[in-house]
Each structure stands twice: as C-alpha cells, then as structure tokens.
Design a protein around this motif. Structure first.
Motif, PDB file in Angstrom:
ATOM      1  N   LEU A  16      10.113   9.725 -30.107  1.00 47.72           N
ATOM      2  CA  LEU A  16       9.349   9.175 -28.984  1.00 47.72           C
ATOM      3  C   LEU A  16       8.860   7.761 -29.307  1.00 47.72           C
ATOM      4  CD1 LEU A  16       8.185   9.689 -26.150  1.00 47.72           C
ATOM      5  CD2 LEU A  16       6.155  10.651 -27.267  1.00 47.72           C
ATOM      6  N   ARG A  17       9.094   6.846 -28.381  1.00 45.88           N
ATOM      7  CA  ARG A  17       8.709   5.442 -28.553  1.00 45.88           C
ATOM      8  C   ARG A  17       7.618   5.073 -27.551  1.00 45.88           C
ATOM      9  NH1 ARG A  17      11.462   6.392 -32.357  1.00 45.88           N
ATOM     10  NH2 ARG A  17      13.248   5.215 -33.090  1.00 45.88           N
ATOM     11  N   VAL A  29       9.254   9.248 -21.660  1.00 44.36           N
ATOM     12  CA  VAL A  29      10.701   9.189 -21.515  1.00 44.36           C
ATOM     13  C   VAL A  29      11.312   9.677 -22.824  1.00 44.36           C
ATOM     14  CG1 VAL A  29      12.716   7.733 -21.144  1.00 44.36           C
ATOM     15  CG2 VAL A  29      10.607   7.267 -19.892  1.00 44.36           C
ATOM     16  N   MET A  30      11.986  10.808 -22.740  1.00 41.00           N
ATOM     17  CA  MET A  30      12.644  11.388 -23.907  1.00 41.00           C
ATOM     18  C   MET A  30      14.085  10.896 -23.898  1.00 41.00           C
ATOM     19  SD  MET A  30       9.880  12.982 -24.525  1.00 41.00           S
ATOM     20  CE  MET A  30      10.452  13.388 -26.122  1.00 41.00           C
ATOM     21  N   ARG A  31      14.415   9.985 -24.823  1.00 35.09           N
ATOM     22  CA  ARG A  31      15.780   9.446 -24.844  1.00 35.09           C
ATOM     23  C   ARG A  31      16.332   9.227 -26.242  1.00 35.09           C
ATOM     24  NH1 ARG A  31      13.126   4.603 -22.469  1.00 35.09           N
ATOM     25  NH2 ARG A  31      12.573   3.319 -24.241  1.00 35.09           N
ATOM     26  N   ILE A  32      15.512   9.440 -27.282  1.00 34.95           N
ATOM     27  CA  ILE A  32      15.947   9.251 -28.660  1.00 34.95           C
ATOM     28  C   ILE A  32      15.571  10.488 -29.451  1.00 34.95           C
ATOM     29  CG2 ILE A  32      15.697   7.859 -30.770  1.00 34.95           C
ATOM     30  CD1 ILE A  32      14.793   5.535 -28.934  1.00 34.95           C
ATOM     31  N   GLY A  33      16.495  10.942 -30.276  1.00 35.15           N
ATOM     32  CA  GLY A  33      16.200  12.040 -31.183  1.00 35.15           C
ATOM     33  C   GLY A  33      16.122  11.511 -32.605  1.00 35.15           C
ATOM     34  N   ARG A  34      15.179  12.024 -33.385  1.00 36.21           N
ATOM     35  CA  ARG A  34      15.050  11.649 -34.799  1.00 36.21           C
ATOM     36  C   ARG A  34      15.085  12.944 -35.593  1.00 36.21           C
ATOM     37  NH1 ARG A  34      13.614   7.400 -37.991  1.00 36.21           N
ATOM     38  NH2 ARG A  34      12.329   7.848 -39.823  1.00 36.21           N
ATOM     39  N   ALA A  35      16.180  13.141 -36.321  1.00 35.74           N
ATOM     40  CA  ALA A  35      16.400  14.389 -37.041  1.00 35.74           C
ATOM     41  C   ALA A  35      16.633  14.102 -38.517  1.00 35.74           C
ATOM     42  CB  ALA A  35      17.602  15.126 -36.448  1.00 35.74           C
ATOM     43  N   SER A  36      16.772  15.159 -39.274  1.00 40.99           N
ATOM     44  CA  SER A  36      17.065  15.047 -40.700  1.00 40.99           C
ATOM     45  C   SER A  36      18.490  15.503 -40.930  1.00 40.99           C
ATOM     46  CB  SER A  36      16.096  15.907 -41.504  1.00 40.99           C
ATOM     47  OG  SER A  36      16.379  15.823 -42.880  1.00 40.99           O
ATOM     48  N   ALA A  37      19.258  14.662 -41.616  1.00 38.75           N
ATOM     49  CA  ALA A  37      20.639  15.007 -41.964  1.00 38.75           C
ATOM     50  C   ALA A  37      20.840  14.656 -43.438  1.00 38.75           C
ATOM     51  CB  ALA A  37      21.625  14.250 -41.090  1.00 38.75           C
ATOM     52  N   GLY A  44      19.411   9.109 -33.002  1.00 41.35           N
ATOM     53  CA  GLY A  44      20.551   9.090 -32.108  1.00 41.35           C
ATOM     54  C   GLY A  44      20.172   9.661 -30.761  1.00 41.35           C
ATOM     55  N   ASP A  45      21.194  10.045 -30.036  1.00 50.26           N
ATOM     56  CA  ASP A  45      20.965  10.655 -28.729  1.00 50.26           C
ATOM     57  C   ASP A  45      20.230  11.978 -28.912  1.00 50.26           C
ATOM     58  OD1 ASP A  45      22.293   8.579 -27.472  1.00 50.26           O
ATOM     59  OD2 ASP A  45      24.228   9.600 -27.540  1.00 50.26           O
ATOM     60  N   PRO A  46      19.495  12.384 -27.891  1.00 47.55           N
ATOM     61  CA  PRO A  46      18.833  13.695 -27.957  1.00 47.55           C
ATOM     62  C   PRO A  46      19.844  14.826 -28.089  1.00 47.55           C
ATOM     63  CG  PRO A  46      17.927  12.385 -26.190  1.00 47.55           C
ATOM     64  CD  PRO A  46      19.148  11.662 -26.687  1.00 47.55           C
ATOM     65  N   LYS A  47      19.334  16.020 -28.284  1.00 54.02           N
ATOM     66  CA  LYS A  47      20.168  17.193 -28.542  1.00 54.02           C
ATOM     67  C   LYS A  47      21.241  17.390 -27.476  1.00 54.02           C
ATOM     68  CE  LYS A  47      19.849  22.111 -29.524  1.00 54.02           C
ATOM     69  NZ  LYS A  47      18.979  23.271 -29.638  1.00 54.02           N
ATOM     70  N   SER A  51      18.415  16.904 -22.325  1.00 53.34           N
ATOM     71  CA  SER A  51      17.222  16.559 -23.105  1.00 53.34           C
ATOM     72  C   SER A  51      16.668  15.196 -22.715  1.00 53.34           C
ATOM     73  CB  SER A  51      17.552  16.555 -24.599  1.00 53.34           C
ATOM     74  OG  SER A  51      17.932  17.843 -25.030  1.00 53.34           O
ATOM     75  N   VAL A  52      17.513  14.339 -22.128  1.00 53.31           N
ATOM     76  CA  VAL A  52      17.030  13.040 -21.645  1.00 53.31           C
ATOM     77  C   VAL A  52      16.275  13.306 -20.355  1.00 53.31           C
ATOM     78  CG1 VAL A  52      17.689  10.742 -20.849  1.00 53.31           C
ATOM     79  CG2 VAL A  52      18.987  11.838 -22.673  1.00 53.31           C
ATOM     80  N   ARG A  53      14.959  13.122 -20.411  1.00 52.56           N
ATOM     81  CA  ARG A  53      14.136  13.469 -19.264  1.00 52.56           C
ATOM     82  C   ARG A  53      12.827  12.688 -19.308  1.00 52.56           C
ATOM     83  NH1 ARG A  53      13.621  16.873 -23.351  1.00 52.56           N
ATOM     84  NH2 ARG A  53      11.706  18.043 -23.737  1.00 52.56           N
ATOM     85  N   THR A  54      12.078  12.768 -18.226  1.00 54.50           N
ATOM     86  CA  THR A  54      10.806  12.064 -18.112  1.00 54.50           C
ATOM     87  C   THR A  54       9.726  13.050 -17.662  1.00 54.50           C
ATOM     88  OG1 THR A  54      12.035  10.084 -17.499  1.00 54.50           O
ATOM     89  CG2 THR A  54       9.669  10.041 -17.104  1.00 54.50           C
TER      90      THR A  54
END
Length: 185
Positions: A16-17, A29-37, A44-47, A51-54
């Motif tokens: 979230l920004r 605005v949910m548009r970025i995903g931050r995960a652990s790899a 990157g892109d959300p799941k 998942s891209v939503r407001t």
C-alpha cells in the motif's frame, strides 16, 4: 495493523502506497503486492486481477491513516535526505518499506501484547469476511471487498457457520415450521 483487521492480505498491507490513499474520499487503491520470495521482499502485481480494487474506509481507519501520515512526515523532516522515498504506508522510521516477515512479526507482537490467544495475520482476513457475513453483508460485496473475482471462493473460504448464525437459523425455522402445523394436518 488496523488495516489488517479490514481484510487486507499481507502483500497488500506491504504494497500500500500513500499515493493510493485518498484521505478526503476515504478510499484505498490496492494495486501493488509486496511479498517474500526466497527471503527477499519483492514487489509486483497483486495476487489476482480482482485484487486490484479501491475499497472505502470508515472514519476510524481514515483517522488512523491521517495520524500515521503525520508521523511519517515528522520522521521525514527529522531525517532529511536520509529518509527513504516515503510512499509506503507500512514503513520504518527511515521511510524504508517493511519486509513482509516484519509485518507478520509486528502483528504477532501486537496480539501477544493484547493478551489474547495467538491469531495469525491472515486470520484477521478471515475474521473480516466472517464478520461481514454474520452482519448479513451480501456475499458479492464481501467478495469485492476481499478482492475475489468469484463469490464462490469467498463463500467456501470465509463464510463459516457460527453458533450465533445457527441459533438464528433455528429461530427462523421455528417461525416457519411449527409442530402445531404438523399436528393440525
């Protein structure tokens, strides 16, 4: 952590920004995903596409975010050029976004401090969906809130039978079907 209770995924919390937070319109605005790899934080892109939503925010969440934004602005003033880009909502005192594992760890600490049994961060998402369901929010709305493309997924994963709901079902059934009707027949 207040946003975790709103049903956001860990990757959505981390991604979230502030540029996606509208405090006037009270939306996220949910548009970025931050995960652990592989132990590294990746963005990157959300799941999923859904998942891209407001989603909207209520007044309490809006105020919590307003205070967090002011706190981060004060940190930025204090650190000057040493402060990171500062656009991540979930970040440390120098503006660097939290690693996803840090979000999980901070959640666990908050749960422990509250003195309640262990609750995983993702369990807050389930609680959000189940609470909405128990309050009779339409399934399609819950699915949209949680970022599911298909309400069947929401139904299967997040809407569990609860004792309160079962008692209400028994009461409603008792109003419709009565032994007096059977005896009279």
């Amino acid at each position: 952590m207040v946003l975790a209770r709103c049903g956001l995924r860990r990757s959505e919390l981390g991604g979230l920004r502030w540029s996606g937070v509208d405090l006037e319109r009270k939306t996220l605005v949910m548009r970025i995903g931050r995960a652990s790899a592989g132990g590294e934080a990746v963005e990157g892109d959300p799941k999923t596409e859904a998942s891209v939503r407001t989603p909207p925010m209520d007044d309490e969440r809006g105020e919590v975010l307003r205070r967090a934004h002011r706190r981060q602005a004060a940190d930025r003033l204090q650190l000057g050029d040493a402060y990171g880009d500062g656009d991540s909502v979930a970040c440390n005192e120098d503006g660097a976004p939290y690693h996803p594992h840090t979000l999980t760890h901070r959640w666990a600490k908050a749960v422990e401090k509250a003195g309640v049994r262990h609750i995983r961060l993702h369990d807050a998402r389930h609680t959000c969906g189940a609470t909405m369901h128990l309050r009779k929010v339409p399934l399609a709305v819950i699915a949209a809130w949680l970022g599911h493309a298909d309400a069947c997924v929401t139904s299967r994963i997040y809407t569990h039978s609860q004792d309160e709901a079962l008692r209400e079902a028994a009461r409603i059934f008792g109003e419709v079907v009565s032994s007096r009707v059977i005896e009279a027949g």
